[in-house]
Design a protein around this motif. Structure first.
Motif, PDB file in Angstrom:
ATOM      1  N   GLY A  80      -4.620   1.412   1.456  1.00 21.45           N
ATOM      2  CA  GLY A  80      -3.885   1.859   0.285  1.00 21.45           C
ATOM      3  C   GLY A  80      -3.464   0.789  -0.682  1.00 21.45           C
ATOM      4  O   GLY A  80      -2.772   1.073  -1.665  1.00 21.45           O
ATOM      5  N   ALA A 118       5.584  -5.544  -6.632  1.00 19.69           N
ATOM      6  CA  ALA A 118       4.253  -6.148  -6.701  1.00 19.69           C
ATOM      7  C   ALA A 118       3.542  -5.913  -8.025  1.00 19.69           C
ATOM      8  O   ALA A 118       2.546  -6.569  -8.306  1.00 19.69           O
ATOM      9  CB  ALA A 118       3.386  -5.611  -5.562  1.00 19.69           C
ATOM     10  N   VAL A 119       4.025  -4.963  -8.817  1.00 21.89           N
ATOM     11  CA  VAL A 119       3.380  -4.678 -10.096  1.00 21.89           C
ATOM     12  C   VAL A 119       4.000  -5.570 -11.163  1.00 21.89           C
ATOM     13  O   VAL A 119       5.226  -5.597 -11.323  1.00 21.89           O
ATOM     14  CB  VAL A 119       3.537  -3.193 -10.479  1.00 21.89           C
ATOM     15  N   CYS A 178       7.513   0.443  -7.793  1.00 24.03           N
ATOM     16  CA  CYS A 178       6.924  -0.270  -6.651  1.00 24.03           C
ATOM     17  C   CYS A 178       8.043  -0.890  -5.817  1.00 24.03           C
ATOM     18  O   CYS A 178       8.768  -1.764  -6.292  1.00 24.03           O
ATOM     19  CB  CYS A 178       5.969  -1.357  -7.120  1.00 24.03           C
ATOM     20  N   PRO A 179       8.183  -0.451  -4.572  1.00 24.30           N
ATOM     21  CA  PRO A 179       9.294  -0.947  -3.743  1.00 24.30           C
ATOM     22  C   PRO A 179       9.174  -2.426  -3.423  1.00 24.30           C
ATOM     23  O   PRO A 179      10.169  -3.059  -3.055  1.00 24.30           O
ATOM     24  CB  PRO A 179       9.172  -0.126  -2.456  1.00 24.30           C
ATOM     25  N   GLU A 180       7.975  -2.980  -3.568  1.00 25.53           N
ATOM     26  CA  GLU A 180       7.759  -4.384  -3.217  1.00 25.53           C
ATOM     27  C   GLU A 180       7.825  -5.314  -4.420  1.00 25.53           C
ATOM     28  O   GLU A 180       7.681  -6.528  -4.276  1.00 25.53           O
ATOM     29  CB  GLU A 180       6.390  -4.554  -2.534  1.00 25.53           C
ATOM     30  N   GLY A 206       0.767  -1.225   0.000  1.00 27.98           N
ATOM     31  CA  GLY A 206       0.000   0.000   0.000  1.00 27.98           C
ATOM     32  C   GLY A 206       0.804   1.283   0.000  1.00 27.98           C
ATOM     33  O   GLY A 206       0.343   2.288   0.529  1.00 27.98           O
ATOM     34  N   HIS A 207       1.965   1.278  -0.609  1.00 32.90           N
ATOM     35  CA  HIS A 207       2.730   2.533  -0.710  1.00 32.90           C
ATOM     36  C   HIS A 207       2.000   3.564  -1.567  1.00 32.90           C
ATOM     37  O   HIS A 207       2.178   4.762  -1.376  1.00 32.90           O
ATOM     38  CB  HIS A 207       4.093   2.291  -1.359  1.00 32.90           C
ATOM     39  N   GLY A 208       1.248   3.082  -2.538  1.00 33.98           N
ATOM     40  CA  GLY A 208       0.463   3.982  -3.381  1.00 33.98           C
ATOM     41  C   GLY A 208       1.232   4.628  -4.516  1.00 33.98           C
ATOM     42  O   GLY A 208       0.694   5.492  -5.199  1.00 33.98           O
ATOM     43  N   ARG A 209       2.444   4.225  -4.735  1.00 32.89           N
ATOM     44  CA  ARG A 209       3.200   4.865  -5.825  1.00 32.89           C
ATOM     45  C   ARG A 209       2.579   4.573  -7.183  1.00 32.89           C
ATOM     46  O   ARG A 209       2.625   5.411  -8.082  1.00 32.89           O
ATOM     47  CB  ARG A 209       4.647   4.385  -5.809  1.00 32.89           C
ATOM     48  N   CYS A 210       2.042   3.390  -7.329  1.00 35.14           N
ATOM     49  CA  CYS A 210       1.497   3.005  -8.639  1.00 35.14           C
ATOM     50  C   CYS A 210       0.342   3.921  -9.034  1.00 35.14           C
ATOM     51  O   CYS A 210       0.328   4.439 -10.147  1.00 35.14           O
ATOM     52  CB  CYS A 210       1.075   1.545  -8.642  1.00 35.14           C
ATOM     53  N   TYR A 211      -0.620   4.143  -8.142  1.00 32.82           N
ATOM     54  CA  TYR A 211      -1.750   4.978  -8.563  1.00 32.82           C
ATOM     55  C   TYR A 211      -1.429   6.453  -8.538  1.00 32.82           C
ATOM     56  O   TYR A 211      -2.098   7.245  -9.196  1.00 32.82           O
ATOM     57  CB  TYR A 211      -3.054   4.641  -7.819  1.00 32.82           C
ATOM     58  N   ALA A 264      -3.488  -1.582  -3.768  1.00 31.98           N
ATOM     59  CA  ALA A 264      -3.867  -1.159  -5.113  1.00 31.98           C
ATOM     60  C   ALA A 264      -4.602  -2.262  -5.864  1.00 31.98           C
ATOM     61  O   ALA A 264      -4.451  -3.444  -5.572  1.00 31.98           O
ATOM     62  CB  ALA A 264      -2.615  -0.774  -5.890  1.00 31.98           C
TER      63      ALA A 264
HETATM   64  S1  SF4 Z   1       1.472  -2.175  -5.996  1.00 30.26           S
HETATM   65 FE1  SF4 Z   1       3.372  -1.389  -5.080  1.00 30.26          FE
HETATM   66  S2  SF4 Z   1       3.285   0.841  -5.374  1.00 30.26           S
HETATM   67 FE2  SF4 Z   1       1.227   0.049  -5.705  1.00 30.26          FE
HETATM   68  S3  SF4 Z   1       0.199   0.255  -3.727  1.00 30.26           S
HETATM   69 FE3  SF4 Z   1       1.063  -1.829  -3.832  1.00 30.26          FE
HETATM   70  S4  SF4 Z   1       3.070  -1.710  -2.886  1.00 30.26           S
HETATM   71 FE4  SF4 Z   1       2.421   0.360  -3.392  1.00 30.26          FE
END
Ligand code: SF4
Length: 71
Positions: free
Chosen positions: A37, A65-66, A61-63, A18-23, A39
Motif C-alpha cells: 500500500g 509523508a506527503v 497522512c498520519p506519517e 501504506g495507510h492509503g489515505r492519500c490515494y 504510495a
Molecule cells: S503517503 Fe501517507 S497516506 Fe499515503 S500511503 Fe503513505 S502513509 Fe499512507
C-alpha cells in the motif's frame, strides 16, 4: 499564494507506511505502488484544480509523508 505559484508533490518513502489515505482522497494525484500500500505520486506539479486535494492529502497522512512545496 500568488496566482502563478506552482506546487510540487512528493512522498517521503522513509515515512510512508501504506495507510492509503492519500490515494483514497486524491486518486488523480497518488496511486498504490506495491502490495503493502505504499504510495507514489502520479504528478510532480499539481494541477490548479487538484491543489485543494493535495492539501487534504498532506493534512490526512498520519506519517507526515506527503510533501507539498513551491516548485
Ligand atoms: S503517503 Fe501517507 S497516506 Fe499515503 S500511503 Fe503513505 S502513509 Fe499512507
Amino acid at each position: 499564494m500568488s496566482a502563478g505559484t506552482k506546487y510540487r508533490l512528493s512522498i517521503d518513502p522513509e515515512r510512508c507506511v501504506g495507510h492509503g489515505r492519500c490515494y483514497d482522497l486524491a486518486p488523480a494525484l497518488f496511486a498504490p505502488e506495491d502490495d503493502e500500500g505504499h504510495a507514489r505520486v502520479l504528478v510532480q506539479i499539481v494541477p490548479a484544480d487538484q491543489l485543494e486535494r493535495a492539501r487534504m492529502a498532506v493534512a490526512s497522512c498520519p506519517e507526515g509523508a506527503v510533501i507539498l512545496d513551491e516548485a
